[in-house]
Each structure stands twice: as C-alpha cells, then as structure tokens.
Design a protein around this motif. Structure first.
Motif, PDB file in Angstrom:
ATOM      1  N   GLY A  10     -40.403 -15.002 -61.840  1.00 37.60           N
ATOM      2  CA  GLY A  10     -39.651 -15.922 -60.988  1.00 37.60           C
ATOM      3  C   GLY A  10     -38.501 -16.516 -61.748  1.00 37.60           C
ATOM      4  N   ILE A  11     -38.037 -17.658 -61.279  1.00 33.48           N
ATOM      5  CA  ILE A  11     -36.867 -18.290 -61.901  1.00 33.48           C
ATOM      6  C   ILE A  11     -37.235 -19.117 -63.127  1.00 33.48           C
ATOM      7  CG2 ILE A  11     -35.593 -18.353 -59.721  1.00 33.48           C
ATOM      8  CD1 ILE A  11     -36.364 -21.294 -59.458  1.00 33.48           C
ATOM      9  N   SER A  12     -38.509 -19.432 -63.283  1.00 37.03           N
ATOM     10  CA  SER A  12     -38.937 -20.249 -64.417  1.00 37.03           C
ATOM     11  C   SER A  12     -38.718 -19.497 -65.723  1.00 37.03           C
ATOM     12  CB  SER A  12     -40.423 -20.620 -64.282  1.00 37.03           C
ATOM     13  OG  SER A  12     -40.868 -21.298 -65.445  1.00 37.03           O
ATOM     14  N   LYS A  13     -38.158 -20.195 -66.707  1.00 35.47           N
ATOM     15  CA  LYS A  13     -37.949 -19.588 -68.019  1.00 35.47           C
ATOM     16  C   LYS A  13     -39.220 -19.596 -68.851  1.00 35.47           C
ATOM     17  CE  LYS A  13     -33.009 -20.676 -68.316  1.00 35.47           C
ATOM     18  NZ  LYS A  13     -31.939 -21.316 -69.119  1.00 35.47           N
ATOM     19  N   ARG A  14     -40.173 -20.425 -68.473  1.00 34.80           N
ATOM     20  CA  ARG A  14     -41.444 -20.477 -69.207  1.00 34.80           C
ATOM     21  C   ARG A  14     -42.417 -19.487 -68.591  1.00 34.80           C
ATOM     22  NH1 ARG A  14     -42.051 -24.541 -72.614  1.00 34.80           N
ATOM     23  NH2 ARG A  14     -44.297 -24.355 -72.557  1.00 34.80           N
ATOM     24  N   PRO A  15     -43.228 -18.827 -69.397  1.00 30.94           N
ATOM     25  CA  PRO A  15     -44.168 -17.843 -68.860  1.00 30.94           C
ATOM     26  C   PRO A  15     -45.239 -18.506 -67.987  1.00 30.94           C
ATOM     27  CG  PRO A  15     -44.616 -18.244 -71.181  1.00 30.94           C
ATOM     28  CD  PRO A  15     -43.336 -18.952 -70.862  1.00 30.94           C
ATOM     29  N   VAL A  16     -45.463 -17.949 -66.828  1.00 26.15           N
ATOM     30  CA  VAL A  16     -46.511 -18.427 -65.931  1.00 26.15           C
ATOM     31  C   VAL A  16     -47.481 -17.269 -65.721  1.00 26.15           C
ATOM     32  CG1 VAL A  16     -47.065 -19.358 -63.665  1.00 26.15           C
ATOM     33  CG2 VAL A  16     -44.931 -20.032 -64.804  1.00 26.15           C
ATOM     34  N   PHE A  17     -48.730 -17.444 -66.148  1.00 25.94           N
ATOM     35  CA  PHE A  17     -49.717 -16.382 -66.041  1.00 25.94           C
ATOM     36  C   PHE A  17     -50.354 -16.384 -64.658  1.00 25.94           C
ATOM     37  CE2 PHE A  17     -49.206 -16.703 -70.546  1.00 25.94           C
ATOM     38  CZ  PHE A  17     -49.487 -15.429 -71.030  1.00 25.94           C
ATOM     39  N   THR A  18     -50.607 -15.193 -64.137  1.00 27.20           N
ATOM     40  CA  THR A  18     -51.371 -15.070 -62.898  1.00 27.20           C
ATOM     41  C   THR A  18     -52.828 -15.396 -63.200  1.00 27.20           C
ATOM     42  OG1 THR A  18     -51.902 -12.744 -63.272  1.00 27.20           O
ATOM     43  CG2 THR A  18     -49.833 -13.229 -62.117  1.00 27.20           C
ATOM     44  N   PRO A  19     -53.646 -15.669 -62.192  1.00 31.91           N
ATOM     45  CA  PRO A  19     -55.081 -15.891 -62.453  1.00 31.91           C
ATOM     46  C   PRO A  19     -55.715 -14.728 -63.215  1.00 31.91           C
ATOM     47  CG  PRO A  19     -54.532 -16.600 -60.235  1.00 31.91           C
ATOM     48  CD  PRO A  19     -53.309 -15.931 -60.774  1.00 31.91           C
ATOM     49  N   LEU A  20     -55.344 -13.502 -62.841  1.00 32.70           N
ATOM     50  CA  LEU A  20     -55.867 -12.351 -63.575  1.00 32.70           C
ATOM     51  C   LEU A  20     -55.345 -12.353 -65.004  1.00 32.70           C
ATOM     52  CD1 LEU A  20     -57.405  -9.687 -63.724  1.00 32.70           C
ATOM     53  CD2 LEU A  20     -55.361  -8.537 -62.802  1.00 32.70           C
ATOM     54  N   GLY A  21     -54.077 -12.736 -65.164  1.00 35.99           N
ATOM     55  CA  GLY A  21     -53.505 -12.787 -66.505  1.00 35.99           C
ATOM     56  C   GLY A  21     -54.237 -13.756 -67.409  1.00 35.99           C
ATOM     57  N   LEU A  22     -54.631 -14.914 -66.876  1.00 36.93           N
ATOM     58  CA  LEU A  22     -55.395 -15.889 -67.667  1.00 36.93           C
ATOM     59  C   LEU A  22     -56.740 -15.324 -68.088  1.00 36.93           C
ATOM     60  CD1 LEU A  22     -54.630 -19.149 -65.635  1.00 36.93           C
ATOM     61  CD2 LEU A  22     -53.711 -18.509 -67.869  1.00 36.93           C
ATOM     62  N   GLU A  23     -57.359 -14.569 -67.185  1.00 37.14           N
ATOM     63  CA  GLU A  23     -58.650 -13.968 -67.534  1.00 37.14           C
ATOM     64  C   GLU A  23     -58.473 -12.895 -68.604  1.00 37.14           C
ATOM     65  OE1 GLU A  23     -62.402 -11.582 -65.430  1.00 37.14           O
ATOM     66  OE2 GLU A  23     -60.856 -12.530 -64.189  1.00 37.14           O
ATOM     67  N   VAL A  24     -57.401 -12.104 -68.482  1.00 31.91           N
ATOM     68  CA  VAL A  24     -57.131 -11.070 -69.477  1.00 31.91           C
ATOM     69  C   VAL A  24     -56.850 -11.698 -70.845  1.00 31.91           C
ATOM     70  CG1 VAL A  24     -55.528  -9.233 -70.153  1.00 31.91           C
ATOM     71  CG2 VAL A  24     -56.361  -9.362 -67.797  1.00 31.91           C
ATOM     72  N   VAL A  25     -56.159 -12.842 -70.855  1.00 33.36           N
ATOM     73  CA  VAL A  25     -55.891 -13.536 -72.123  1.00 33.36           C
ATOM     74  C   VAL A  25     -57.192 -13.864 -72.841  1.00 33.36           C
ATOM     75  CG1 VAL A  25     -55.106 -15.734 -73.101  1.00 33.36           C
ATOM     76  CG2 VAL A  25     -53.632 -14.482 -71.528  1.00 33.36           C
ATOM     77  N   GLU A  26     -58.158 -14.410 -72.116  1.00 34.12           N
ATOM     78  CA  GLU A  26     -59.436 -14.760 -72.748  1.00 34.12           C
ATOM     79  C   GLU A  26     -60.189 -13.521 -73.201  1.00 34.12           C
ATOM     80  OE1 GLU A  26     -60.171 -17.778 -73.708  1.00 34.12           O
ATOM     81  OE2 GLU A  26     -58.176 -18.172 -72.890  1.00 34.12           O
ATOM     82  N   ARG A  27     -60.138 -12.454 -72.401  1.00 34.37           N
ATOM     83  CA  ARG A  27     -60.774 -11.197 -72.802  1.00 34.37           C
ATOM     84  C   ARG A  27     -60.093 -10.623 -74.040  1.00 34.37           C
ATOM     85  NH1 ARG A  27     -65.721 -10.059 -70.292  1.00 34.37           N
ATOM     86  NH2 ARG A  27     -65.601 -10.628 -68.086  1.00 34.37           N
ATOM     87  N   ALA A  28     -58.774 -10.739 -74.077  1.00 38.73           N
ATOM     88  CA  ALA A  28     -58.029 -10.240 -75.226  1.00 38.73           C
ATOM     89  C   ALA A  28     -58.385 -11.016 -76.494  1.00 38.73           C
ATOM     90  CB  ALA A  28     -56.527 -10.342 -74.951  1.00 38.73           C
ATOM     91  N   ARG A  29     -58.563 -12.326 -76.333  1.00 42.23           N
ATOM     92  CA  ARG A  29     -58.936 -13.147 -77.485  1.00 42.23           C
ATOM     93  C   ARG A  29     -60.285 -12.702 -78.046  1.00 42.23           C
ATOM     94  NH1 ARG A  29     -56.122 -17.506 -78.482  1.00 42.23           N
ATOM     95  NH2 ARG A  29     -55.541 -17.948 -76.315  1.00 42.23           N
ATOM     96  N   GLN A  30     -61.226 -12.451 -77.158  1.00 36.77           N
ATOM     97  CA  GLN A  30     -62.549 -11.986 -77.589  1.00 36.77           C
ATOM     98  C   GLN A  30     -62.464 -10.610 -78.245  1.00 36.77           C
ATOM     99  OE1 GLN A  30     -64.963 -12.141 -74.043  1.00 36.77           O
ATOM    100  NE2 GLN A  30     -64.523 -14.303 -73.694  1.00 36.77           N
ATOM    101  N   ALA A  31     -61.645  -9.735 -77.662  1.00 31.99           N
ATOM    102  CA  ALA A  31     -61.523  -8.375 -78.196  1.00 31.99           C
ATOM    103  C   ALA A  31     -60.935  -8.375 -79.599  1.00 31.99           C
ATOM    104  CB  ALA A  31     -60.666  -7.524 -77.257  1.00 31.99           C
ATOM    105  N   LEU A  32     -59.874  -9.155 -79.809  1.00 30.35           N
ATOM    106  CA  LEU A  32     -59.260  -9.212 -81.140  1.00 30.35           C
ATOM    107  C   LEU A  32     -60.193  -9.847 -82.154  1.00 30.35           C
ATOM    108  CD1 LEU A  32     -55.523 -10.106 -80.440  1.00 30.35           C
ATOM    109  CD2 LEU A  32     -56.471  -7.941 -81.225  1.00 30.35           C
TER     110      LEU A  32
END
Length: 309
Positions: free
Chosen positions: A55-77
C-alpha cells in the motif's frame, strides 16, 4: 516436493519484522535495501502467499499470515542455529559468541568484576551483553535473540530452565539520622510505618521488595509518590530524605552507596529462624538448549564473582 525457504530469506523476513523499516533491516543483514526487498518478494512467490500488505505506507505491514510465518521462521532459524551450536559446543566448549542478557539491578554491580574473571577463565568466549528488564529479556530468550540470562528469582521465566547461583539478601537503606539507623538490624515489620520508595513498574526488584514487606503485588504504599528508574536514583531519593528502600547486598558491595550519607542495615524477620528477605541470582536458558552443560559450567565463576573472589 515442497520448495523450502532458504535461511537467508527467513533472516530477511525476521530482520524486517524486528526493525520495522526496510533500510534498517537491510543494514542489519549487511545487504542493500533492494536485495532485501527482492529476497522477501522471492519468498512470497515461492510460498505463493502475501506476507506483506502492499500500500502507500512506507513502513512494512505484515498480513495475518505473514505474522504467523515470522514466528515460524524464528523457530526454524533457532532450530538451525541449535544444530550448529551442538557441534561447536562438542568441539570447543565455552568458546565463540554468547549472547547474555542481564537485568539492570545486577549488571552495573556484578559485570565490572565478572567480565575480567570470565575473560581469564574462558579466553575463547565472546560475550555480547544486553541489559533490560526481566520480561523483555525472557521474550528475547524465547525468540532466540539471546542465549542466556542472568536474572533474579523468583521471576516469571516462562518455560526457561533456571539454575540458582547465589543468594542476594536485601538491606534496609535509610537516610542519615533516621530512627532505625540506631538498630543493628531492622525488623521487616518496622518498614510498614515508613514511606517505601520503589523502582518503577517492570523491574523485578520492585516485586521482590513488595513481597519482602508483605505488600500485595499490584499495589503501592499509600504514601508513595515516586518511583525510580534505577537503583542509583533510588539511593539518591533516600539520601534526600524522601523515604526508605530495600537494596540488594550485591548493589551495596558494587558501590551503589558511594558518595552518599545513606546508612544500610540488615533485615530480620519476626521469626528469627527464617532466612532474611532477599532474592536469588540465577541463570536461565531455553529448555533443551544444546549448550545447557556449558551454561552450568559458567555458574561457579559467576558465583565466585558475586562473593568477590
């Protein structure tokens, strides 16, 4: 066969989530902003899913799925890092980087004598330090951003494994000329009639002090009008005659009273057979950490530093 994300793609995603800014996230990953953005776009295409809202926002806005993937990614790393840590630990214990979190009522008073001792005992160990309040340190431990914590029990440590190191009794800190200064020991019950000065909310020492004085958690004394952000500030408030407080012996031995007229006295309970009020210094690490044996090996050196040896 499922196409798996690369560790680098996951690092880009986590960096963006942690920094909330594309430029800072790219700098943290030592890449250009365009490289980081391209890596995240490639990840979205690979997963066939939108992780960020465009969108027009310059700051990253995560989708609900994106937030879940972030937590999964943290666990994976974290799991991938554990694999490497297991091998490194077996090959050369207590070497390489160790990310240590320490609370503010311990760090300034213990680290000046602990760090030289650790450098001498474990010359290949590289300590990275993070000072913060207990709740935030525990969150960083759980997310894999810290390896080990040096904190005070009791605390809400989540699922972390804890190892008590040394007792740290409280002392009553009194203004010069206070009526209780004439006593060799201060009964805990005598503090009920005093204005008890405390650290601000969020510091575990606040909860420990309230517990020592028999005050319900979540309440403050009726006469309390101030809360300090550090033990040094708290001691200055006592020196100004605003009230009394409790300070850990570790802080007193570490010089928190230097340059003040504040008097300190040991505390005693009504039942003399009970241990005086205090806290317990402890280490905490993620349950089932592959470096647990190393962390236990650090405990004697830390305990010796607490004793001033």
């Amino acid at each position: 066969m499922i196409s798996l994300p690369s560790p680098q793609q996951l690092r880009y995603l986590l960096s963006l989530a942690d920094h909330g800014h594309f430029g800072r996230a790219a700098s943290a990953c030592a890449v250009t902003q365009s490289t980081l953005s391209a890596g995240i776009i490639a990840l979205e295409r690979q997963l066939d899913a939108a992780l960020l809202e465009r969108g027009i926002s310059k700051r990253p806005v995560f989708t609900p799925l994106g937030l879940e993937v972030v937590e999964r990614a943290r666990q994976a790393l974290a799991a991938l890092e554990a694999v490497a840590e297991t091998v490194a630990s077996a090959r050369d214990p207590l070497s390489g980087p160790l990310r240590l979190g320490v609370i503010p009522t311990i760090g300034p008073f213990l680290l000046p004598r602990l760090m030289p001792a650790l450098r001498e005992a474990f010359p290949r160990l590289r300590l990275w330090l993070r000072e913060d309040q207990t709740e935030r340190l525990v969150a960083q431990l759980e997310s894999g951003r810290l390896d080990l914590l040096l904190l005070a029990l009791p605390c809400a440590c989540g699922e972390a494994e804890t190892l008590p190191i040394a007792p740290d009794p409280f002392l009553a800190a009194l203004p010069a000329g206070h009526r209780l200064v004439a006593r060799d020991r201060v009964p805990v019950g005598a503090l009920a009639a005093e204005r008890l000065l405390l650290l601000e909310d969020g510091h575990c020492l606040r909860a420990h002090a309230m517990d020592a004085c028999g005050l319900p958690q979540g309440t403050v004394p009726a006469e309390e009008g101030f809360a300090a952000t550090s033990l040094h500030t708290l001691v200055q408030m006592v020196a100004s005659g605003l009230g009394v407080t409790l300070v850990p012996r570790l802080a007193v031995d570490g010089g928190v009273m230097a340059g003040t007229s504040v008097a300190v006295r040991p505390l005693e309970r009504a039942d003399s057979t009970e241990a005086p009020p205090g806290r317990t210094l402890a280490l905490a690490w993620r349950a089932r950490s592959p470096r647990a044996a190393e962390f236990r090996d650090l405990a004697p050196a830390i305990a010796a530093a607490v004793r001033g040896e």
